[in-house]
Design an enzyme around this catalytic site. Structure first.
Site, PDB file in Angstrom:
ATOM      1  N   HIS A 125       7.771  -1.186   1.834  1.00  0.00           N
ATOM      2  CA  HIS A 125       7.310  -2.097   0.781  1.00  0.00           C
ATOM      3  C   HIS A 125       6.891  -1.352  -0.485  1.00  0.00           C
ATOM      4  O   HIS A 125       6.785  -1.964  -1.555  1.00  0.00           O
ATOM      5  CB  HIS A 125       6.171  -2.992   1.294  1.00  0.00           C
ATOM      6  N   ASP A 155       8.706  -1.260   8.419  1.00  0.00           N
ATOM      7  CA  ASP A 155       8.119  -1.010   7.091  1.00  0.00           C
ATOM      8  C   ASP A 155       8.064   0.482   6.788  1.00  0.00           C
ATOM      9  O   ASP A 155       7.073   0.993   6.259  1.00  0.00           O
ATOM     10  CB  ASP A 155       6.726  -1.626   6.975  1.00  0.00           C
ATOM     11  N   GLY A 233      -2.427   1.298  -2.920  1.00  0.00           N
ATOM     12  CA  GLY A 233      -2.046   2.645  -3.346  1.00  0.00           C
ATOM     13  C   GLY A 233      -2.061   3.633  -2.210  1.00  0.00           C
ATOM     14  O   GLY A 233      -1.419   4.683  -2.280  1.00  0.00           O
ATOM     15  N   SER A 235      -0.841   2.863   0.701  1.00  0.00           N
ATOM     16  CA  SER A 235       0.334   2.571   1.513  1.00  0.00           C
ATOM     17  C   SER A 235       1.319   3.730   1.493  1.00  0.00           C
ATOM     18  O   SER A 235       1.689   4.229   0.427  1.00  0.00           O
ATOM     19  CB  SER A 235       1.038   1.308   1.007  1.00  0.00           C
TER      20      SER A 235
END
Length: 492
Positions: A125, A155, A233, A235
């Site tokens: 993502h 993901d 941020g 992630s």
């Protein structure tokens, strides 16, 4: 729902360790029985120093799609293809082109350097829909990154930069060895603040967020839950143990405000390593399937089904034909409790366990039938019931060059949108379905098509679905006004 805030005083912990050191030549610790390693849980500075340079900032950029304004106000039939087919295009005022869009930043996250030649793992993502990726090292050097492969179900994404010789690599650790209560550090770039380190403990393992909070399934979920502060941020950043080893990729938080509220979640390296290896070698994840429809065993299910000898596990509702489970003789009503050495006492554990394997691998399934513990060896397959290698999910396999349709042609045909197939490769999927060049695609699986990018996104979505019958149902029109419909199978 009330949130209890528990504050752990690191100062008290340091003080107790210091007093112990006064009575001993070295700090006393207890070896970890699961891995044989010794953890010194009194100081995070060495771990932070060893890992902060291995985490990068990942910025994604894209140019917003050009749009046209309708100066005459709202037209309820302006984009209705069925209205246009039967009644022709409604009268419209002249479209006025907006100023040309400029590239802009659409995402910010983190990434982890996993090899000296420039491979970086991050969240899917973080880079989704990006046209350009910019990676910034901890020393502020910038590099353009290319996408090696992505996997929406976990993901995860693998990207690469042209590596300088001094890249700092964070080595992989084994998330299976993590214990609840163990200290971990989250390293990333929350809110754009670079090189940020937060500490917490492992709060739980094999956590399924969607199931926990009554949401629909979002993909493969078997998270490490921690109370290390993670925000926007973070992630794609690193979750490391105190040996400085990567044990997870930070991916999500649970919060009613959008900011950290005590629960953060990381994808364990037991999943990350397999996905990264597959993306690097094949460009696509080689995903294995057991071939069962199941329910997680609950106290209610135990009572309803009168299950004997189990109170947790995976209850087999049905077995799919031509599947690994069918070949192994697994039956409805069996309760699967392990795949090889991996327990499967919950949906999240089953997802994490099966992610370790590829189609064609043999695994031992442990299950309970009528209260009796049994085992069976199965050869895992892909979702098409075979062991063939899954190729990258790229629209190029459609075998077509597509472009925006000329405005004059759209007007003459009485339609407002559509993508023209400029050429058809005789070896591609479109040609196999009978499509000819100059065909204008209007709809795919009920969704209007206004760009080649939309076709590509639908292709990926269909290919990555769990459906056994992956098909594009395409409707459109040729320049001479002849309507046509095509079914394009996307199975391997």
């Amino acid at each position: 729902m009330k949130l209890l805030s528990v504050i752990i005083s690191t100062a008290m912990l340091l003080s107790s360790c210091s007093l112990a050191a006064q009575d001993n030549d070295s700090v006393q610790t207890t070896p970890r029985s699961t891995s044989g390693r010794v953890i010194y849980q009194d100081d995070f500075t060495n771990t932070a120093a060893e890992t902060v340079n291995g985490v990068v900032s990942v910025k994604s950029f894209a140019t917003p799609r050009q749009s046209y304004g309708n100066r005459g106000g709202y037209d309820p039939f302006a984009d209705d293809p069925f209205f246009e087919f039967f009644f022709g295009a409604p009268q419209r005022r002249q479209r006025q082109e907006q100023p040309k869009s400029q590239e802009r930043q659409i995402g910010l996250g983190s990434g982890v350097i996993i090899s000296a030649d420039g491979y970086i793992v991050t969240n899917n993502h973080v880079i989704a829909d990006a046209e350009r990726l910019e990676v910034t090292l901890n020393d502020n050097r910038n590099f353009t990154a290319e996408v090696i492969g992505t996997d929406e179900l976990t993901d995860l994404a693998l990207i690469k930069i042209d590596a300088p010789s001094d890249l700092h690599v964070i080595p992989f650790g084994d998330s299976e060895n993590l214990l609840v209560g163990e200290w971990v550090l989250a390293v990333g770039n929350p809110f754009g603040f670079t090189s940020t380190v937060t500490a917490g403990i492992v709060s739980a393992k094999a956590r399924n967020i969607s199931a926990q909070f009554g949401q629909g399934a979002r993909g493969i979920e078997s998270y490490i839950q921690t109370d290390a502060a993670v925000n926007s941020g973070n992630s794609g950043g690193a979750l490391v143990n105190l040996n400085g080893e990567l044990v997870g990729i930070n991916a999500a938080i649970y919060s009613s405000t959008g900011n950290y509220a005590g629960c953060s979640f990381a994808i364990p390296t037991s999943i990350v390593k397999k996905v990264v290896d597959d993306l690097k070698q094949f460009g696509a994840v080689q995903r294995a399937y057991l071939g069962i429809l199941f329910m997680e065993v609950t106290p209610e299910l135990v009572k309803e089904k009168k299950l004997d000898g189990v109170n947790s596990g995976i209850y087999v509702e049905s077995v799919q034909e031509r599947s690994a489970a069918a070949e192994a003789g697994i039956q409805p009503g069996d309760i699967v409790i392990a795949l090889d050495r991996f327990p499967t006492l919950s949906t999240a554990q089953l997802q994490e366990a099966i992610t370790n394997f590829s189609p064609g691998q043999k695994v031992v399934v442990t299950f309970v039938r009528n209260g009796k513990r049994m085992v069976a060896e199965v050869t895992l397959r892909n979702n098409q019931g075979n062991t063939a290698v899954t190729r990258p999910d790229t629209p190029e396999s459609l075998g077509a060059e597509m472009a925006d349709t000329d405005e004059a042609l759209l007007k003459s045909l009485g339609i407002s949108h559509g993508v023209t197939v400029k050429s058809v490769d005789p070896d591609g999927r479109f040609a196999d379905a009978g499509m000819k060049k100059n065909f204008i695609i209007l709809m795919i699986n009920g969704q209007r098509i206004d760009s080649a990018e939309t076709v590509g996104k639908l292709y990926k979505a269909i290919r990555q679905s769990d459906s056994r019958d992956k098909v594009m149902f395409i409707s459109g029109i040729y320049p001479d006004g002849r309507q046509a419909y095509y079914a394009v199978p996307l199975n391997d």
